[in-house]
Scaffold this active site. Structure first.
Site, PDB file in Angstrom:
ATOM      1  N   MET A   1      12.114  24.682   2.524  1.00 18.74           N
ATOM      2  CA  MET A   1      11.298  24.002   1.523  1.00 18.74           C
ATOM      3  C   MET A   1      12.132  23.252   0.492  1.00 18.74           C
ATOM      4  SD  MET A   1       8.333  25.526  -0.989  1.00 18.74           S
ATOM      5  CE  MET A   1       7.317  26.086   0.384  1.00 18.74           C
TER       6      MET A   1
ATOM      7  N   ARG B   1      -8.973   0.009  16.249  1.00 16.49           N
ATOM      8  CA  ARG B   1      -8.771   0.915  15.131  1.00 16.49           C
ATOM      9  C   ARG B   1      -9.715   0.557  13.989  1.00 16.49           C
ATOM     10  NH1 ARG B   1      -3.170   1.068  11.738  1.00 16.49           N
ATOM     11  NH2 ARG B   1      -3.951  -1.022  11.269  1.00 16.49           N
TER      12      ARG B   1
ATOM     13  N   LYS C   1       0.840  -1.200   0.000  1.00 17.05           N
ATOM     14  CA  LYS C   1       0.000   0.000   0.000  1.00 17.05           C
ATOM     15  C   LYS C   1       0.873   1.248   0.000  1.00 17.05           C
ATOM     16  CE  LYS C   1      -0.359  -0.115   5.045  1.00 17.05           C
ATOM     17  NZ  LYS C   1      -1.229  -0.213   6.222  1.00 17.05           N
TER      18      LYS C   1
ATOM     19  N   TYR D   1      16.824  29.929   8.427  1.00 13.70           N
ATOM     20  CA  TYR D   1      15.728  30.725   8.980  1.00 13.70           C
ATOM     21  C   TYR D   1      15.747  30.703  10.504  1.00 13.70           C
ATOM     22  CZ  TYR D   1      13.428  31.026   4.406  1.00 13.70           C
ATOM     23  OH  TYR D   1      13.118  31.290   3.098  1.00 13.70           O
TER      24      TYR D   1
END
Length: 358
Positions: A301, A135, A35, A253
């Site tokens: 990013m 679940r 998956k 940053y």
């Protein structure tokens, strides 16, 4: 040379990991969970190489993944859809020869409707019982009435899912096993599947007829020391720039990292826009050659900065640094970023080019 980050997918390693898992439980069959695009490694490619290695049972989450698996595998292997059947999916399941995993009374009624209106499932269906994870799955207490309801249309598989399989001493494992044994006794002629990757390492009591490893196929999880798993991918990013800084200078940053002495920095072309987590800021690492180079400053990013001082003779523009692979183990990198290997590999985005190696 492309300056994109790349994931070199080692198909031969994935096949060898499957063989290792099969050898760990020789009395049963070993399936494969593919998956989420085979955990970010490429569903069609992984399905094909595992089928060639001898795997005939595959697990996906959604029916559209099942369609992709069927196209890659051909007509014969069994493809289970873990999230179960939707009310209007019967033609898709029939045409793609998918095996639904029934997780609730609602899904069971959907299945009954299919069968009563002439639908036919070549490989039958599976019943998934919840033995304590809370679940997904049919409540364990509903097993007796369901055993009566399925007379004349027995499932092809009984399933449950371990909640704490990577904690060998956790009493939850034995508790779930006892519940599953009581449930499976109500379906005496039906094979059972219980063990995920961690469950394979728990031993014979947890293997049953079919195991369904996932992350272990790709070199992740927590195998015992004597089980050698190989990395399914090597994630690499090219160096764009190398620079020297003096003591007292900061990086990235927010200026979250400051040098206490001169350093050589290298800037890599990868960031959270490629799926590498921002949480690795000031914690993760890359390797150049075999030298570990810590991530300094924030992951941005498109870029990551590493302290390449220890790899001074190797660090230069165009050289690829490794972030996952033999020199940068998946689970160690994930742990430093406060996550797990599953999330690192499934989170890689299309900007990371996949290169398939055999």
């Amino acid at each position: 040379m492309s300056l994109r980050p790349r994931a070199r997918i080692h198909l031969n390693h994935i096949a060898e990991n499957w063989r290792t898992l099969q050898a760990a439980q020789p009395d049963g069959l070993t399936g494969a969970v593919i998956k989420a695009d085979a955990y970010g490694h490429g569903l069609p490619q992984v399905a094909e190489v595992l089928h060639d290695a001898g795997c005939d049972h595959f697990f996906v989450a959604h029916s559209f993944e099942g369609e992709s698996a069927r196209r890659a595998l051909g007509p014969n292997p069994v493809v289970y859809v873990l999230n179960g059947p939707g009310p209007y999916e019967e033609p898709l399941y029939r045409e793609a020869n998918l095996t639904p995993v029934v997780n609730s009374d609602h899904q069971f009624q959907t299945l009954v409707t299919w069968l009563q209106t002439g639908g036919k499932l070549k490989n039958g269906y599976a019943l998934h019982f919840d033995t304590g994870m809370n679940r997904l799955g049919i409540p364990a207490g509903d097993a007796p009435k369901l055993a009566e309801a399925v007379e004349g249309m027995l499932p092809s598989l009984i399933m449950s899912h371990l909640a704490c399989s990577e904690e060998h001493g956790n009493g939850m494992n034995a508790f779930q096993q006892e519940r599953l044994s009581a449930i499976s006794a109500l379906f005496p002629d039906v094979p059972v599947s219980f063990a995920n990757s961690g469950g394979v390492w728990l031993g014979q009591d947890y293997h049953h007829a079919l195991t369904r490893p996932g992350i272990a196929l790709y070199g992740g999880g927590m195998p015992p020391k004597d089980a050698k798993l190989l990395p399914g991918m090597t994630l690499e990013a090219p160096i764009l720039q190398v620079r020297s800084i003096e003591a007292g200078e900061s990086v990235g940053y927010g200026a979250t990292w400051q040098s206490s002495e001169p350093h050589l920095l290298a800037t890599l072309a990868i960031g959270y826009g490629d799926g590498f987590p921002r949480s690795a800021s000031n914690k993760g690492f890359a390797t150049i050659g075999t030298q570990r180079c810590p991530i300094v400053g924030r992951v941005s990013m498109d870029l990551i900065t590493i302290d390449a001082t220890s790899a001074r003779n190797l660090a230069r523009p165009g050289v690829f640094a490794q972030l996952i692979g033999l020199d940068a183990p998946l689970e160690e990198q994930a742990s430093l970023a406060g996550t797990i290997g599953y999330e690192l590999t499934t989170g890689l985005l299309p900007r990371v080019t996949r290169i398939y190696e055999d």
